[in-house]
Design an enzyme around this catalytic site. Sequence first.
Site, PDB file in Angstrom:
ATOM      1  N   VAL A  58       0.831  -1.207   0.000  1.00 41.81           N
ATOM      2  CA  VAL A  58       0.000   0.000   0.000  1.00 41.81           C
ATOM      3  C   VAL A  58       0.867   1.258   0.000  1.00 41.81           C
ATOM      4  O   VAL A  58       0.652   2.181  -0.793  1.00 41.81           O
ATOM      5  CB  VAL A  58      -0.966  -0.012   1.212  1.00 41.81           C
ATOM      6  CG1 VAL A  58      -1.677   1.318   1.375  1.00 41.81           C
ATOM      7  CG2 VAL A  58      -1.974  -1.146   1.061  1.00 41.81           C
ATOM      8  N   ASP A  90      10.440   3.511   6.493  1.00 35.95           N
ATOM      9  CA  ASP A  90      10.301   2.091   6.832  1.00 35.95           C
ATOM     10  C   ASP A  90      11.497   1.700   7.679  1.00 35.95           C
ATOM     11  O   ASP A  90      12.617   2.158   7.412  1.00 35.95           O
ATOM     12  CB  ASP A  90      10.238   1.235   5.556  1.00 35.95           C
ATOM     13  CG  ASP A  90       9.533  -0.090   5.786  1.00 35.95           C
ATOM     14  OD1 ASP A  90       8.407  -0.273   5.270  1.00 35.95           O
ATOM     15  OD2 ASP A  90      10.105  -0.954   6.505  1.00 35.95           O
ATOM     16  N   THR A 122      -5.899  -0.837   7.144  1.00 35.83           N
ATOM     17  CA  THR A 122      -7.246  -1.280   7.502  1.00 35.83           C
ATOM     18  C   THR A 122      -7.316  -1.487   9.015  1.00 35.83           C
ATOM     19  O   THR A 122      -6.582  -2.300   9.570  1.00 35.83           O
ATOM     20  CB  THR A 122      -7.561  -2.601   6.770  1.00 35.83           C
ATOM     21  OG1 THR A 122      -7.401  -2.384   5.366  1.00 35.83           O
ATOM     22  CG2 THR A 122      -8.972  -3.068   7.059  1.00 35.83           C
ATOM     23  N   GLU A 156      -4.186  -5.525  -5.346  1.00 35.13           N
ATOM     24  CA  GLU A 156      -2.840  -5.912  -5.766  1.00 35.13           C
ATOM     25  C   GLU A 156      -2.922  -6.443  -7.189  1.00 35.13           C
ATOM     26  O   GLU A 156      -3.870  -7.132  -7.548  1.00 35.13           O
ATOM     27  CB  GLU A 156      -2.266  -6.977  -4.830  1.00 35.13           C
ATOM     28  CG  GLU A 156      -1.805  -6.381  -3.516  1.00 35.13           C
ATOM     29  CD  GLU A 156      -1.180  -7.418  -2.577  1.00 35.13           C
ATOM     30  OE1 GLU A 156      -0.623  -8.407  -3.063  1.00 35.13           O
ATOM     31  OE2 GLU A 156      -1.279  -7.211  -1.359  1.00 35.13           O
ATOM     32  N   LYS A 160     -14.426  -0.330   4.873  1.00 37.62           N
ATOM     33  CA  LYS A 160     -13.435  -1.221   4.264  1.00 37.62           C
ATOM     34  C   LYS A 160     -13.736  -2.691   4.589  1.00 37.62           C
ATOM     35  O   LYS A 160     -13.611  -3.570   3.736  1.00 37.62           O
ATOM     36  CB  LYS A 160     -12.042  -0.823   4.786  1.00 37.62           C
ATOM     37  CG  LYS A 160     -10.926  -1.703   4.336  1.00 37.62           C
ATOM     38  CD  LYS A 160     -10.631  -1.550   2.864  1.00 37.62           C
ATOM     39  CE  LYS A 160      -9.676  -2.619   2.400  1.00 37.62           C
ATOM     40  NZ  LYS A 160      -9.544  -2.664   0.959  1.00 37.62           N
ATOM     41  N   ARG A 174     -30.369  -2.940   2.219  1.00 37.34           N
ATOM     42  CA  ARG A 174     -30.599  -2.038   3.347  1.00 37.34           C
ATOM     43  C   ARG A 174     -30.845  -2.888   4.582  1.00 37.34           C
ATOM     44  O   ARG A 174     -31.740  -3.735   4.590  1.00 37.34           O
ATOM     45  CB  ARG A 174     -31.835  -1.160   3.107  1.00 37.34           C
ATOM     46  CG  ARG A 174     -31.803  -0.372   1.837  1.00 37.34           C
ATOM     47  CD  ARG A 174     -30.731   0.667   1.828  1.00 37.34           C
ATOM     48  NE  ARG A 174     -30.946   1.681   2.865  1.00 37.34           N
ATOM     49  CZ  ARG A 174     -30.141   2.713   3.052  1.00 37.34           C
ATOM     50  NH1 ARG A 174     -29.069   2.849   2.306  1.00 37.34           N
ATOM     51  NH2 ARG A 174     -30.389   3.588   3.989  1.00 37.34           N
ATOM     52  N   CYS A 224     -41.549 -17.554  -1.363  1.00 35.04           N
ATOM     53  CA  CYS A 224     -40.509 -17.970  -2.318  1.00 35.04           C
ATOM     54  C   CYS A 224     -39.116 -18.140  -1.713  1.00 35.04           C
ATOM     55  O   CYS A 224     -38.513 -19.207  -1.833  1.00 35.04           O
ATOM     56  CB  CYS A 224     -40.431 -16.977  -3.467  1.00 35.04           C
ATOM     57  SG  CYS A 224     -41.905 -17.038  -4.481  1.00 35.04           S
ATOM     58  N   ARG A 269     -47.777 -16.346   4.063  1.00 35.50           N
ATOM     59  CA  ARG A 269     -46.959 -17.558   4.165  1.00 35.50           C
ATOM     60  C   ARG A 269     -45.508 -17.205   4.476  1.00 35.50           C
ATOM     61  O   ARG A 269     -44.907 -16.390   3.801  1.00 35.50           O
ATOM     62  CB  ARG A 269     -47.061 -18.354   2.859  1.00 35.50           C
ATOM     63  CG  ARG A 269     -48.440 -18.983   2.694  1.00 35.50           C
ATOM     64  CD  ARG A 269     -48.614 -19.565   1.337  1.00 35.50           C
ATOM     65  NE  ARG A 269     -48.546 -18.544   0.301  1.00 35.50           N
ATOM     66  CZ  ARG A 269     -48.448 -18.800  -1.000  1.00 35.50           C
ATOM     67  NH1 ARG A 269     -48.394 -20.039  -1.418  1.00 35.50           N
ATOM     68  NH2 ARG A 269     -48.409 -17.822  -1.870  1.00 35.50           N
TER      69      ARG A 269
HETATM   70  N1  LIG Z   1      -2.118  -5.163   0.214  1.00 38.29           N
HETATM   71  C1  LIG Z   1      -3.248  -4.670  -0.217  1.00 38.29           C
HETATM   72  O1  LIG Z   1      -3.627  -4.822  -1.379  1.00 38.29           O
HETATM   73  C2  LIG Z   1      -4.125  -3.862   0.685  1.00 38.29           C
HETATM   74  C3  LIG Z   1      -5.268  -3.253   0.178  1.00 38.29           C
HETATM   75  C4  LIG Z   1      -6.051  -2.469   1.007  1.00 38.29           C
HETATM   76  C5  LIG Z   1      -5.696  -2.291   2.336  1.00 38.29           C
HETATM   77  N2  LIG Z   1      -4.577  -2.911   2.823  1.00 38.29           N
HETATM   78  C6  LIG Z   1      -4.219  -2.664   4.211  1.00 38.29           C
HETATM   79  O2  LIG Z   1      -3.111  -1.761   4.215  1.00 38.29           O
HETATM   80  C7  LIG Z   1      -2.226  -2.047   5.286  1.00 38.29           C
HETATM   81  C8  LIG Z   1      -0.842  -2.322   4.760  1.00 38.29           C
HETATM   82  O3  LIG Z   1      -0.864  -3.458   3.922  1.00 38.29           O
HETATM   83  P1  LIG Z   1       0.383  -3.902   3.049  1.00 38.29           P
HETATM   84  O4  LIG Z   1      -0.049  -5.088   2.270  1.00 38.29           O
HETATM   85  O5  LIG Z   1       0.935  -2.714   2.343  1.00 38.29           O
HETATM   86  O6  LIG Z   1       1.428  -4.341   4.213  1.00 38.29           O
HETATM   87  P2  LIG Z   1       2.970  -4.745   4.059  1.00 38.29           P
HETATM   88  O7  LIG Z   1       3.219  -5.763   5.098  1.00 38.29           O
HETATM   89  O8  LIG Z   1       3.279  -5.054   2.630  1.00 38.29           O
HETATM   90  O9  LIG Z   1       3.734  -3.416   4.422  1.00 38.29           O
HETATM   91  C9  LIG Z   1       3.832  -2.879   5.697  1.00 38.29           C
HETATM   92  C10 LIG Z   1       5.141  -2.130   5.800  1.00 38.29           C
HETATM   93  O10 LIG Z   1       5.144  -1.404   7.020  1.00 38.29           O
HETATM   94  C11 LIG Z   1       6.476  -1.401   7.491  1.00 38.29           C
HETATM   95  N3  LIG Z   1       6.536  -0.984   8.894  1.00 38.29           N
HETATM   96  C12 LIG Z   1       6.361  -1.724  10.018  1.00 38.29           C
HETATM   97  N4  LIG Z   1       6.543  -0.958  11.109  1.00 38.29           N
HETATM   98  C13 LIG Z   1       6.840   0.300  10.668  1.00 38.29           C
HETATM   99  C14 LIG Z   1       7.128   1.520  11.303  1.00 38.29           C
HETATM  100  N5  LIG Z   1       7.154   1.626  12.637  1.00 38.29           N
HETATM  101  N6  LIG Z   1       7.369   2.596  10.533  1.00 38.29           N
HETATM  102  C15 LIG Z   1       7.323   2.517   9.207  1.00 38.29           C
HETATM  103  N7  LIG Z   1       7.066   1.381   8.543  1.00 38.29           N
HETATM  104  C16 LIG Z   1       6.810   0.282   9.264  1.00 38.29           C
HETATM  105  C17 LIG Z   1       6.962  -2.825   7.220  1.00 38.29           C
HETATM  106  O11 LIG Z   1       8.386  -2.913   7.244  1.00 38.29           O
HETATM  107  C18 LIG Z   1       6.372  -3.023   5.814  1.00 38.29           C
HETATM  108  O12 LIG Z   1       7.285  -2.606   4.826  1.00 38.29           O
HETATM  109  C19 LIG Z   1      -2.865  -3.216   6.028  1.00 38.29           C
HETATM  110  O13 LIG Z   1      -3.663  -2.708   7.059  1.00 38.29           O
HETATM  111  C20 LIG Z   1      -3.729  -3.883   4.995  1.00 38.29           C
HETATM  112  O14 LIG Z   1      -4.805  -4.595   5.581  1.00 38.29           O
HETATM  113  C21 LIG Z   1      -3.784  -3.681   2.024  1.00 38.29           C
END
Ligand SMILES: NC(=O)c1ccc[n+]([C@@H]2O[C@H](COP(=O)([O-])OP(=O)(O)OC[C@H]3O[C@@H](n4cnc5c(N)ncnc54)[C@H](O)[C@@H]3O)[C@@H](O)[C@H]2O)c1
Length: 437
Positions: free
Chosen positions: A11, A30, A124, A161, A210, A259, A268, A331
């Site tokens: 993300v 990161d 999320t 993704e 979400k 809703r 049915c 019914r």
């Molecule tokens: N992957 C998807 O397609 C998708 C889609 C919608 C929502 N989400 C949500 O988005 C969030 C992230 O998902 P993701 O798949 O990108 O996760 P991911 O695991 O790929 O990435 C998370 C990143 O956060 C980093 N991290 C951990 N602690 C940290 C800190 N203190 N400071 C900075 N970075 C830190 C990790 O090193 C990692 O690189 C989740 O909540 C997921 O549910 C993901």
Amino acid sequence: MKISVFGLGYVGTVCAGCFAVEGHEIVGVDPVQVKVDFINQGHSPIIEPEIDGIIARHTKTGRIRATTDPLQAVMESDLSFVCVGTPSLPNGDLDLRFIRRICEQIGEALRTKDAYHTVVIRSTILPGTMHKVVIPTIEEFSAKKIGKDFGVCNNPEFLREGTAVADFRQPPKTVIGEMDRLSGDLVASLYEAIPAPLIRTDLHTAEMIKYVDNCWHALKIGFANEIGNLCDSLEIDAQKVMDIFCEDRKLNISSAYLRPGFAFGGSCLPKDLRALSYQARMHDLQLPILNSVLPSNEMQIVRGLKQVMETGNSRIGVLGFSFKAGTDDLRESPMIEVIERLIGKGYDLRIYDRNVNIAALTGANREFILNRIPHISRLMVPEAEDVLAWAQTIVIGNSDPEFKKVPQKLRADQCLIDFVRMTTPEGKYDRSPLTYA
Ligand SMILES: NC(=O)c1ccc[n+]([C@@H]2O[C@H](COP(=O)([O-])OP(=O)(O)OC[C@H]3O[C@@H](n4cnc5c(N)ncnc54)[C@H](O)[C@@H]3O)[C@@H](O)[C@H]2O)c1
């Protein structure tokens, strides 16, 4: 705008790249040095169509860089996007370790920052997390006040993704949960050029949506697969069946039946669910989703019943008890079920439905009411006013327009339960079923 993006995973990397394309200046954060190095060397730390080229281009233009230092990132940005993981704990709950840590780090950084800063949670998170974890942690570690020194938003991510960059350009929608207008305006301005509905709402609703989306998508896939499996057993082309199913944009692929309200019934839906489930059993097929629909519906009846009983009144009036407005069909009406259970528990009832007139009933419905539920016909009164004058608790059981004005007719000692939410006043918190005490 100067934006820090915390978490350079799927993300965060897409978010960083796409906001850079929009002209913003991004600093990614990161703790994993390899990911930071990847970005600074012009590569994407994730595999996703288009993203590598975007990162390469914008590390060159200077719009994207990365660091392991959260303090530096907060100081150099107006707004922080939090995109860290929120994985499952063994019990299914969310592991908020990373969210907590980020809030501590951003909080510590804000301690020494004078300018207003906005923290946007893109990860999320379950409803309530913004209020219970994010805001208090930032306040504690920054010693600053939400709304005065910093703002928060929840901006859930709807990208898939594999098509995340394309989805960023054309998302199904953009949702911004906000507490203060300043932060909401700032985040909304980031999406000005995006051709998708932009919905601004409260934090809880944004957090919830979400989950509703993802559960719905999972349910759709599970449903289609169960239908596919049954079609296979019956030697029917499931693709053809689902193509025709999806052609129906009025009732199938639409907002119809979505809703929240009371249980379904009628001659049915329950019958046909039972029949299909029986067919599956005959072919030794398990259809857990389809088999759970009637038990779920039963829970909705029990929930309604409980709500009536919780009013503590003994004289219960029912307005509308055919399975839906505009029909006399009783019914498998869920209201009949509620009425029968209330009678069984010793409640005193009077019931009214302008469409149900015993004298005029014919066919299966007449047989049903006279033979199966004769005790119910004895409770019927000819006018809605008869119910309103007598009952202590009034239940609206179907959405006959005649009942729209019932709230205005209530006495102070009466209580209304609107199972079908037809009397929901504008702006009132929309619970289901709706109760006026
Ligand atoms: N992957 C998807 O397609 C998708 C889609 C919608 C929502 N989400 C949500 O988005 C969030 C992230 O998902 P993701 O798949 O990108 O996760 P991911 O695991 O790929 O990435 C998370 C990143 O956060 C980093 N991290 C951990 N602690 C940290 C800190 N203190 N400071 C900075 N970075 C830190 C990790 O090193 C990692 O690189 C989740 O909540 C997921 O549910 C993901």
